[in-house]
Design an enzyme around this catalytic site. Structure first.
Site, mmCIF file in Angstrom:
data_model
loop_
_atom_site.group_PDB
_atom_site.id
_atom_site.type_symbol
_atom_site.label_atom_id
_atom_site.label_comp_id
_atom_site.label_asym_id
_atom_site.label_seq_id
_atom_site.Cartn_x
_atom_site.Cartn_y
_atom_site.Cartn_z
ATOM 1 N N ASP A 1 -1.318 -9.572 -0.264
ATOM 2 C CA ASP A 1 -1.242 -8.236 0.326
ATOM 3 C C ASP A 1 -2.614 -7.557 0.214
ATOM 4 O O ASP A 1 -3.306 -7.673 -0.802
ATOM 5 C CB ASP A 1 -0.175 -7.402 -0.394
ATOM 6 C CG ASP A 1 0.219 -6.153 0.386
ATOM 7 O OD1 ASP A 1 1.345 -6.113 0.909
ATOM 8 O OD2 ASP A 1 -0.610 -5.218 0.470
ATOM 9 N N ILE A 2 -3.006 -6.846 1.254
ATOM 10 C CA ILE A 2 -4.326 -6.209 1.289
ATOM 11 C C ILE A 2 -4.410 -5.029 0.318
ATOM 12 O O ILE A 2 -5.517 -4.658 -0.103
ATOM 13 C CB ILE A 2 -4.639 -5.750 2.739
ATOM 14 C CG1 ILE A 2 -6.142 -5.605 2.952
ATOM 15 C CG2 ILE A 2 -3.904 -4.463 3.105
ATOM 16 C CD1 ILE A 2 -6.529 -5.454 4.424
ATOM 17 N N GLY B 1 11.536 1.828 4.291
ATOM 18 C CA GLY B 1 10.123 1.856 3.927
ATOM 19 C C GLY B 1 9.271 0.810 4.602
ATOM 20 O O GLY B 1 8.130 0.573 4.204
ATOM 21 N N GLN B 2 9.816 0.147 5.636
ATOM 22 C CA GLN B 2 9.047 -0.885 6.343
ATOM 23 C C GLN B 2 7.939 -0.238 7.171
ATOM 24 O O GLN B 2 8.193 0.691 7.943
ATOM 25 C CB GLN B 2 9.976 -1.692 7.257
ATOM 26 C CG GLN B 2 9.279 -2.862 7.933
ATOM 27 C CD GLN B 2 10.243 -3.732 8.744
ATOM 28 O OE1 GLN B 2 11.428 -3.428 8.871
ATOM 29 N NE2 GLN B 2 9.718 -4.811 9.300
ATOM 30 N N HIS C 1 8.814 -9.629 6.530
ATOM 31 C CA HIS C 1 8.020 -10.143 5.414
ATOM 32 C C HIS C 1 8.742 -9.920 4.100
ATOM 33 O O HIS C 1 9.389 -8.892 3.900
ATOM 34 C CB HIS C 1 6.636 -9.490 5.362
ATOM 35 C CG HIS C 1 6.653 -7.997 5.438
ATOM 36 N ND1 HIS C 1 6.849 -7.315 6.622
ATOM 37 C CD2 HIS C 1 6.520 -7.048 4.477
ATOM 38 C CE1 HIS C 1 6.821 -6.008 6.391
ATOM 39 N NE2 HIS C 1 6.634 -5.814 5.097
ATOM 40 N N LEU C 2 8.602 -10.908 3.193
ATOM 41 C CA LEU C 2 9.082 -10.779 1.829
ATOM 42 C C LEU C 2 7.887 -10.400 0.971
ATOM 43 O O LEU C 2 6.830 -11.030 1.060
ATOM 44 C CB LEU C 2 9.635 -12.115 1.313
ATOM 45 C CG LEU C 2 11.021 -12.577 1.743
ATOM 46 C CD1 LEU C 2 11.072 -12.807 3.245
ATOM 47 C CD2 LEU C 2 11.414 -13.841 1.000
ATOM 48 N N HIS C 3 8.044 -9.370 0.151
ATOM 49 C CA HIS C 3 7.035 -9.061 -0.857
ATOM 50 C C HIS C 3 7.381 -9.860 -2.115
ATOM 51 O O HIS C 3 8.501 -9.747 -2.618
ATOM 52 C CB HIS C 3 7.074 -7.586 -1.247
ATOM 53 C CG HIS C 3 6.700 -6.627 -0.168
ATOM 54 N ND1 HIS C 3 5.445 -6.083 -0.060
ATOM 55 C CD2 HIS C 3 7.420 -6.080 0.846
ATOM 56 C CE1 HIS C 3 5.400 -5.239 0.963
ATOM 57 N NE2 HIS C 3 6.595 -5.219 1.533
HETATM 58 P P1 5GP Z 1 6.037 -2.857 4.239
HETATM 59 O O1 5GP Z 1 5.483 -1.474 3.988
HETATM 60 O O2 5GP Z 1 6.319 -3.059 5.716
HETATM 61 O O3 5GP Z 1 7.199 -3.247 3.376
HETATM 62 O O4 5GP Z 1 4.881 -3.866 3.827
HETATM 63 C C1 5GP Z 1 3.747 -4.056 4.599
HETATM 64 C C2 5GP Z 1 2.675 -4.574 3.671
HETATM 65 O O5 5GP Z 1 1.634 -5.125 4.459
HETATM 66 C C3 5GP Z 1 2.036 -3.488 2.801
HETATM 67 O O6 5GP Z 1 2.216 -3.835 1.416
HETATM 68 C C4 5GP Z 1 0.572 -3.506 3.212
HETATM 69 O O7 5GP Z 1 -0.315 -3.313 2.137
HETATM 70 C C5 5GP Z 1 0.409 -4.878 3.838
HETATM 71 N N1 5GP Z 1 -0.597 -4.966 4.875
HETATM 72 C C6 5GP Z 1 -0.774 -4.095 5.914
HETATM 73 N N2 5GP Z 1 -1.784 -4.498 6.705
HETATM 74 C C7 5GP Z 1 -2.259 -5.660 6.162
HETATM 75 C C8 5GP Z 1 -3.308 -6.555 6.526
HETATM 76 O O8 5GP Z 1 -4.012 -6.390 7.531
HETATM 77 N N3 5GP Z 1 -3.506 -7.633 5.734
HETATM 78 C C9 5GP Z 1 -2.748 -7.861 4.616
HETATM 79 N N4 5GP Z 1 -3.029 -8.961 3.898
HETATM 80 N N5 5GP Z 1 -1.740 -7.038 4.240
HETATM 81 C C10 5GP Z 1 -1.492 -5.950 4.999
#
Ligand code: 5GP
Ligand code: ZN
Length: 112
Positions: free
Chosen positions: A29-30, A91-92, A98-100
């Site tokens: 994750d970034i 919170g998506q 995606h799975l964290h």
């Molecule tokens: P969500 O908020 O949808 O559950 O998770 C999205 C995740 O994607 C966040 O934890 C965010 O930091 C990560 N993310 C967003 N943009 C990028 C990117 O360009 N590269 C990477 N590696 N992670 C990203």
């Protein structure tokens, strides 16, 4: 197609890859929220968990199994958490399933 995770799959956006096969890709994750924070995604575009169908069951198994294998490889023997944020209220923020995989610190309950 503006999906950033599809761009990572296509290689047009860089990512620190951890694991890859014909169905899935895992990368760091970034903006990590734990010492280990890896995202596990299907290579095909699926908008969210709310959009999966019975034909995706094998894919879902692969994603979860990959998360468990990566957790072992990353030394998360003391425990970890797998999270799938789904939809706006879930919170998506990226609309590609995606799975964290989060680990390396104590997790708390309830999640935010
Ligand atoms: P969500 O908020 O949808 O559950 O998770 C999205 C995740 O994607 C966040 O934890 C965010 O930091 C990560 N993310 C967003 N943009 C990028 C990117 O360009 N590269 C990477 N590696 N992670 C990203
Ligand atoms: Zn996508």
């Amino acid at each position: 197609m503006g999906c950033i995770f599809c761009k990572i799959v296509a290689g047009s956006l860089p990512a620190k890859k951890v694991r890859e096969d014909e169905l899935m890709l895992a990368f760091h994750d970034i903006a990590p929220k734990a010492p280990t924070h890896i995202l596990v995604i299907p290579k095909k575009h699926v908008g969210s968990l709310a959009e999966v169908t019975v034909s995706d069951e094998a894919l879902l198994g692969r994603l979860l199994g990959a998360a468990a294998e990566i957790a072992r490889e990353q030394g998360l023997g003391r425990g970890y958490r797998v999270v799938i944020s789904t939809g706006a209220e879930g919170g998506q923020t990226v609309d590609h399933l995606h799975l964290h995989l989060l680990g390396g610190r104590q997790m708390h309950w309830p999640p935010g």
